[in-house]
Write an enzyme that holds these catalytic residues in place. Structure first.
Site, short mmCIF file in Angstrom:
data_model
loop_
_atom_site.label_atom_id
_atom_site.label_comp_id
_atom_site.label_asym_id
_atom_site.label_seq_id
_atom_site.Cartn_x
_atom_site.Cartn_y
_atom_site.Cartn_z
N PHE A 1 -6.64 28.09 -21.67
CA PHE A 1 -5.68 27.07 -22.13
C PHE A 1 -5.43 26.01 -21.06
N ALA B 1 -4.96 23.04 -18.80
CA ALA B 1 -5.43 21.66 -18.91
C ALA B 1 -4.32 20.73 -18.51
N SER C 1 -2.53 17.96 -20.32
CA SER C 1 -2.51 17.91 -21.79
C SER C 1 -1.83 16.69 -22.39
N THR D 1 -9.04 18.79 -13.60
CA THR D 1 -8.71 20.09 -14.23
C THR D 1 -9.54 20.32 -15.50
N THR E 1 -8.93 20.57 -28.71
CA THR E 1 -8.05 19.73 -29.52
C THR E 1 -8.85 18.93 -30.54
N ASP E 2 -8.19 18.56 -31.63
CA ASP E 2 -8.84 17.69 -32.62
C ASP E 2 -8.98 16.25 -32.10
N GLU E 3 -8.31 15.94 -30.97
CA GLU E 3 -8.40 14.57 -30.45
C GLU E 3 -9.81 14.22 -29.97
N TYR F 1 -7.43 11.64 -21.71
CA TYR F 1 -7.20 13.06 -22.03
C TYR F 1 -8.28 13.57 -22.98
N LYS G 1 -11.32 16.39 -22.57
CA LYS G 1 -11.40 17.59 -23.42
C LYS G 1 -12.75 17.61 -24.13
N LYS H 1 6.70 15.83 -24.64
CA LYS H 1 5.98 15.74 -25.92
C LYS H 1 6.92 15.28 -27.04
N PHE H 2 6.33 14.80 -28.11
CA PHE H 2 7.07 14.08 -29.16
C PHE H 2 8.29 14.84 -29.70
N ARG I 1 1.73 3.09 -27.89
CA ARG I 1 0.80 3.68 -26.92
C ARG I 1 -0.53 2.91 -27.01
N GLY J 1 -4.27 2.19 -27.47
CA GLY J 1 -5.35 2.98 -28.08
C GLY J 1 -4.84 4.08 -29.01
P1 NAD Z 1 0.74 22.34 -21.25
O1 NAD Z 1 0.61 21.05 -20.52
O2 NAD Z 1 2.07 22.70 -21.83
O3 NAD Z 1 0.30 23.55 -20.29
C1 NAD Z 1 -0.81 23.47 -19.46
C2 NAD Z 1 -0.74 24.60 -18.45
O4 NAD Z 1 -1.91 24.57 -17.63
C3 NAD Z 1 0.48 24.50 -17.50
O5 NAD Z 1 1.11 25.75 -17.35
C4 NAD Z 1 -0.14 24.06 -16.19
O6 NAD Z 1 0.58 24.52 -15.05
C5 NAD Z 1 -1.52 24.70 -16.27
N1 NAD Z 1 -2.51 23.99 -15.44
C6 NAD Z 1 -2.76 22.66 -15.38
N2 NAD Z 1 -3.72 22.41 -14.49
C7 NAD Z 1 -4.12 23.61 -13.98
C8 NAD Z 1 -5.09 23.98 -13.02
N3 NAD Z 1 -5.86 23.08 -12.40
N4 NAD Z 1 -5.24 25.30 -12.76
C9 NAD Z 1 -4.46 26.24 -13.39
N5 NAD Z 1 -3.52 25.92 -14.28
C10 NAD Z 1 -3.35 24.61 -14.58
O7 NAD Z 1 -0.38 22.32 -22.37
P2 NAD Z 1 -0.37 22.92 -23.86
O8 NAD Z 1 0.22 21.95 -24.77
O9 NAD Z 1 0.13 24.30 -23.80
O10 NAD Z 1 -1.94 22.95 -24.16
C11 NAD Z 1 -2.72 24.10 -23.81
C12 NAD Z 1 -4.16 23.88 -24.25
O11 NAD Z 1 -4.20 23.66 -25.65
C13 NAD Z 1 -4.79 22.62 -23.62
O12 NAD Z 1 -6.14 22.96 -23.31
C14 NAD Z 1 -4.72 21.58 -24.71
O13 NAD Z 1 -5.78 20.67 -24.59
C15 NAD Z 1 -4.88 22.44 -25.95
N6 NAD Z 1 -4.25 21.93 -27.18
C16 NAD Z 1 -2.93 21.54 -27.19
C17 NAD Z 1 -2.36 21.13 -28.39
C18 NAD Z 1 -0.89 20.74 -28.46
O14 NAD Z 1 -0.44 20.29 -29.50
N7 NAD Z 1 -0.10 20.91 -27.41
C19 NAD Z 1 -3.11 21.11 -29.57
C20 NAD Z 1 -4.46 21.50 -29.51
C21 NAD Z 1 -5.02 21.92 -28.32
O1 DAU Z 2 -3.76 16.88 -31.75
C1 DAU Z 2 -3.63 17.76 -30.68
C2 DAU Z 2 -2.97 17.07 -29.49
O2 DAU Z 2 -1.60 16.90 -29.83
C3 DAU Z 2 -3.12 17.86 -28.19
O3 DAU Z 2 -4.47 17.89 -27.84
C4 DAU Z 2 -2.31 17.24 -27.05
O4 DAU Z 2 -2.37 18.06 -25.90
C5 DAU Z 2 -0.86 17.13 -27.51
O5 DAU Z 2 -0.08 16.49 -26.51
C6 DAU Z 2 -0.80 16.32 -28.82
O6 DAU Z 2 -1.20 14.94 -28.59
P1 DAU Z 2 -0.39 13.72 -29.24
O7 DAU Z 2 -0.67 12.52 -28.44
O8 DAU Z 2 -0.62 13.67 -30.71
O9 DAU Z 2 1.11 14.28 -29.01
P2 DAU Z 2 2.46 13.61 -28.49
O10 DAU Z 2 3.49 14.68 -28.59
O11 DAU Z 2 2.31 12.93 -27.19
O12 DAU Z 2 2.73 12.51 -29.59
C7 DAU Z 2 2.74 12.80 -30.97
C8 DAU Z 2 2.86 11.48 -31.73
O13 DAU Z 2 4.16 10.92 -31.49
C9 DAU Z 2 1.88 10.43 -31.27
O14 DAU Z 2 1.50 9.65 -32.40
C10 DAU Z 2 2.67 9.56 -30.30
C11 DAU Z 2 4.06 9.63 -30.86
N1 DAU Z 2 5.20 9.55 -29.91
C12 DAU Z 2 5.16 10.34 -28.79
C13 DAU Z 2 6.22 10.34 -27.90
C14 DAU Z 2 6.20 11.20 -26.66
C15 DAU Z 2 6.29 8.75 -30.20
O15 DAU Z 2 6.33 8.05 -31.23
N2 DAU Z 2 7.35 8.75 -29.33
C16 DAU Z 2 7.36 9.52 -28.19
O16 DAU Z 2 8.37 9.47 -27.45
#
Ligand code: NAD
Ligand code: DAU
Length: 332
Positions: free
Chosen positions: A75, A77, A79, A94, A118-120, A145, A149, A184-185, A268, A270
């Site tokens: 996991f 990353a 992120s 990373t 991620t789907d991104e 990002y 990925k 995050k959002f 944002r 892009g």
């Molecule tokens: P997060 O940012 O909350 O957590 C990332 C974790 O990785 C943290 O604990 C951080 O300390 C650790 N980390 C970062 N760099 C590191 C390094 N060099 N060595 C060891 N640890 C390190 O992220 P998240 O939202 O939990 O996402 C986890 C994974 O899921 C990521 O790979 C992300 O791409 C993927 N993902 C996230 C989402 C989402 O909606 N959040 C959706 C799909 C996929």
């Molecule tokens: O789709 C999976 C991805 O979802 C993961 O790979 C990423 O790690 C995770 O961060 C997330 O990416 P997004 O860019 O979609 O998530 P974020 O929470 O940053 O933003 C969600 C949406 O909300 C996006 O369209 C941007 C918008 N946004 C975000 C913030 C932080 C706002 O409108 N206002 C905000 O303050």
């Protein structure tokens, strides 16, 4: 089981879920505790998990830990898309070098590997339409990002094909639930309301995301670990698509505030328009079904969690908001 990034949002929930539902695993976490990692997220399972504070780019440490594991779930990353736009370097390090380091270790020690992605990586979909990403969709990432990925996914695929590494991949849509960082959002808007700030919507809030509860994502990872085919990619998504504006309005309604009490802020760069995953393969091959059927109920439970756990998020809130302001976020 070695879990990288287990002190982050999804990783910590994965460790909780594993301890609770899959007690056959002995879990060791490797996490660098960057700004996004929080040791306290593992507090409730501390006596069941071994924690190693370290970096996935540290080849010697990774080699030792991988040698002692039967399976690695990756996991860790950088992120957050907005951070990657401000400073892409840690993402390259990373997400690319870290994944490479892990792949080399699992190759040497012949250890099963699951890569969480991620789907991104697919870029975005038009707003008006019903098209979805599939496992065959071409990669077309938009941000630093998602580009890193995408690169990490391609490394995993190459290590499967060229070196016979026993790896699987999953690409999930947006997750929500407890222990998500306040940058995050959803956590940002909920904690804005809790601290008397107005939610901040990028652009006009028309962008669409598909929201999957973190526990549903993590159960998909377990299904893939047990029954997934080596070398295969599985898309994960609940099917519940919502515009950002709809979500802010729902948060405000659930928190008893006027539904127009939010600010529009600059978009944002892009900004991907819409994400939606076709998860038919995961559903038909592995029998996955999201348990969190109602996004409204899952969101209400998540709001309750942030309300009850301000000790967890409050120490990080101010720095996050200062970062957004320093990056030029001004309400219009
Ligand atoms: P997060 O940012 O909350 O957590 C990332 C974790 O990785 C943290 O604990 C951080 O300390 C650790 N980390 C970062 N760099 C590191 C390094 N060099 N060595 C060891 N640890 C390190 O992220 P998240 O939202 O939990 O996402 C986890 C994974 O899921 C990521 O790979 C992300 O791409 C993927 N993902 C996230 C989402 C989402 O909606 N959040 C959706 C799909 C996929
Ligand atoms: O789709 C999976 C991805 O979802 C993961 O790979 C990423 O790690 C995770 O961060 C997330 O990416 P997004 O860019 O979609 O998530 P974020 O929470 O940053 O933003 C969600 C949406 O909300 C996006 O369209 C941007 C918008 N946004 C975000 C913030 C932080 C706002 O409108 N206002 C905000 O303050």
């Amino acid at each position: 089981m070695l879990v990288t990034g287990g002190a982050g949002f999804i990783g910590a929930n994965f460790v909780h879920h594993t301890v609770r539902h899959h007690p056959e695993y002995r879990v060791r976490v490797l996490d660098a505790l960057t700004y996004a990692g929080n040791r306290a997220s593992l507090g409730p399972v501390d006596d069941r998990v071994e924690f190693v504070h370290g970096d996935i780019c540290d080849a010697a440490l990774v080699d030792t830990l991988v040698a002692g594991a039967d399976v690695v779930v990756h996991f860790a990353a950088e992120s957050h898309v907005d951070n990657s736009l401000r400073d892409p370097e840690p993402f390259v390090r990373t997400n690319l070098l870290g994944t490479f380091t892990l792949l080399e270790a699992v190759r040497r020690h012949d250890v099963r590997f699951h890569h969480v992605s991620t789907d991104e990586v697919f870029g975005d979909l038009p707003l008006d339409g019903t098209a979805k990403f599939t496992e065959q969709t071409a990669y077309d990432p938009s941000s630093p990002y998602s580009a890193t990925k995408a690169g990490s996914d391609l490394l995993v695929r190459a290590w499967v094909r060229s070196y016979g590494v026993a790896a699987t991949l999953s690409n999930c849509a947006n997750n929500y639930g407890p222990f998500q960082h306040v940058e995050k959002f959803i956590p940002r808007q909920v904690t804005n309301v809790l601290t008397g700030e107005r939610p901040k919507l990028y652009g006009t809030g028309v962008n669409v995301r598909e929201w999957t509860h973190v526990d549903d994502h993590n159960e998909a990872v377990h299904l893939i670990l047990r029954h997934g085919r080596i070398g295969e990619t599985y898309l994960v998504g609940s099917g519940d698509e919502r515009s950002n504006r709809e979500i802010v309005e729902l948060i405000l309604a659930l928190m008893d505030r006027p539904t127009d009490a939010y600010d529009l802020v600059p978009d944002r760069p892009g900004h991907d328009l819409r994400y939606a995953n076709d998860s038919t393969k995961l559903r038909t091959e592995l029998g996955w079904r999201p348990r969190f059927g109602s996004f409204r109920d899952g969101l209400a439970a998540t709001i309750d969690w942030y309300r009850a756990n301000d000790w967890w998020w409050k120490p990080r809130k101010q720095a996050v908001e200062e970062g957004y302001r320093a990056a030029g976020e001004i309400a219009s």
